[in-house]
Design an enzyme around this catalytic site. Structure first.
Site, mmCIF file in Angstrom:
data_model
loop_
_atom_site.group_PDB
_atom_site.id
_atom_site.type_symbol
_atom_site.label_atom_id
_atom_site.label_comp_id
_atom_site.label_asym_id
_atom_site.label_seq_id
_atom_site.Cartn_x
_atom_site.Cartn_y
_atom_site.Cartn_z
ATOM 1 N N GLU A 89 21.799 -30.698 -75.178
ATOM 2 C CA GLU A 89 23.156 -30.864 -75.674
ATOM 3 C C GLU A 89 23.553 -29.655 -76.517
ATOM 4 O O GLU A 89 22.807 -29.206 -77.382
ATOM 5 C CB GLU A 89 23.184 -32.135 -76.511
ATOM 6 C CG GLU A 89 24.463 -32.422 -77.241
ATOM 7 C CD GLU A 89 24.313 -33.611 -78.181
ATOM 8 O OE1 GLU A 89 25.355 -34.126 -78.631
ATOM 9 O OE2 GLU A 89 23.169 -34.023 -78.471
ATOM 10 N N LEU A 91 25.225 -28.279 -79.427
ATOM 11 C CA LEU A 91 25.772 -28.716 -80.700
ATOM 12 C C LEU A 91 26.371 -27.534 -81.456
ATOM 13 O O LEU A 91 25.845 -26.418 -81.378
ATOM 14 C CB LEU A 91 24.676 -29.368 -81.556
ATOM 15 C CG LEU A 91 24.041 -30.635 -80.984
ATOM 16 C CD1 LEU A 91 22.919 -31.115 -81.895
ATOM 17 C CD2 LEU A 91 25.083 -31.734 -80.804
ATOM 18 N N ASP A 197 7.107 -29.102 -87.420
ATOM 19 C CA ASP A 197 7.341 -27.671 -87.666
ATOM 20 C C ASP A 197 8.655 -27.518 -88.424
ATOM 21 O O ASP A 197 9.519 -26.724 -88.068
ATOM 22 C CB ASP A 197 7.393 -26.913 -86.336
ATOM 23 C CG ASP A 197 7.313 -25.394 -86.517
ATOM 24 O OD1 ASP A 197 6.987 -24.932 -87.637
ATOM 25 O OD2 ASP A 197 7.588 -24.662 -85.552
#
Length: 293
Positions: A89, A91, A197
């Site tokens: 997606e 963003l 992470d």
């Protein structure tokens, strides 16, 4: 490569796609892709490196499934004769608002408090990558055993292959033997799904202030390991700790274990980049070897 990836997107998802390079991650080519009906963020690697992108897609899907913290949705991940492609997606990020840290703290606490896969064990259903380093995630019944073997031991073995100093390697082995000392306060980690992470380059805000995390290296671990990573290179945004503690709590002995968990990431940076990170890892190791609760 740009034309190839655009063609692959069209063949897989339909329509016409226009790509713009997004700078690359060091381990994959990255692209902003604009289509007839959607914008995507796309990563591509040679087919031989497909496991890296497949593991990333797996991690993002696992985080999304908790319903606790926003991640880019995985649109598709597939491999052809010419490339592996991960389509996410697209963003649009914005400057974090003043209360971003509070929302982030609440969302991450919710992630860490949700029921984790693994039936009370530590590990993950597959190995993945921490940066460009393979990260092993074999299941363990106890947390010190997992951290000793799948984190410290695994990295020490890779560093040994690169000719790391014996003093560093011996110190890691000795530390792994006395991990129990760091839990003398009675801290018994609750298995938690972690991003893995979570440095400041792997979180951002949407225009409405919603926190987003990406580029995960997920596992079921001690949530404190996540927090320690956040403090290693910079720190959480203002307001984070107040909301995190209120929702998830924080054991008094966290400060004693923080360096232990940060050592893993310093060793990884020493493996990836060498240079001053070897010295930083050795100094932290020397401190940890003499630490007392």
């Amino acid at each position: 490569m740009e034309a190839t990836v655009a063609t692959l997107l069209g063949a897989r998802l339909g329509g016409r796609w226009v790509l713009r390079p997004a700078g690359g991650s060091g381990f994959a080519a990255t692209w902003h892709a604009r289509g007839d009906a959607a914008d995507l963020f796309v990563k591509s690697t040679p087919p031989a490196q497909r496991a890296m992108l497949e593991a990333e897609a797996d991690g993002l899907a696992a985080l999304a499934a908790t319903g606790t913290i926003r991640v880019p949705a995985v649109v598709d991940c597939w491999t052809t004769e010419t490339a592996c492609v991960l389509a996410l997606e697209g963003l649009r990020f914005a400057s974090p608002p003043p209360d971003f840290g509070m929302h982030f703290g609440a969302a991450l606490a919710a992630l860490h408090r949700t029921s984790a896969p693994g039936e009370g064990r530590y590990g993950w259903r597959r190995d993945n990558w921490i940066g460009g380093t393979p990260q092993t995630n074999r299941w363990h019944d106890d947390w010190p055993g997992f951290f000793a073997h799948e984190r410290l031991g695994a990295l020490a073995a890779r560093l040994a292959q690169r000719g790391a100093p014996g003093r560093l390697l011996d110190g890691v082995a000795a530390l792994a033997e006395r991990l129990g000392d760091f839990f003398d306060d009675g801290h018994a980690p609750r298995p938690a799904l972690v991003h893995g992470d979570l440095w400041s380059g792997n979180w951002a805000a949407l225009a409405d202030g919603t926190p987003v995390v990406y580029d995960p290296a997920v596992s079921v671990s001690d949530a404190e390991a996540e927090l320690a990573m956040m403090e290693l290179f910079g720190g959480p945004p203002a307001g984070f700790w107040e909301k995190y503690r209120a929702a998830a709590g924080l054991a008094p002995g966290y400060a004693h274990r923080r360096g232990l968990y940060q050592l893993y990431h310093l060793l990884n940076h020493a493996l990836l980049f060498g240079g001053g990170y070897l010295g930083s890892a050795q100094r932290l190791l020397d401190t940890l070897r003499h630490a007392r609760p």
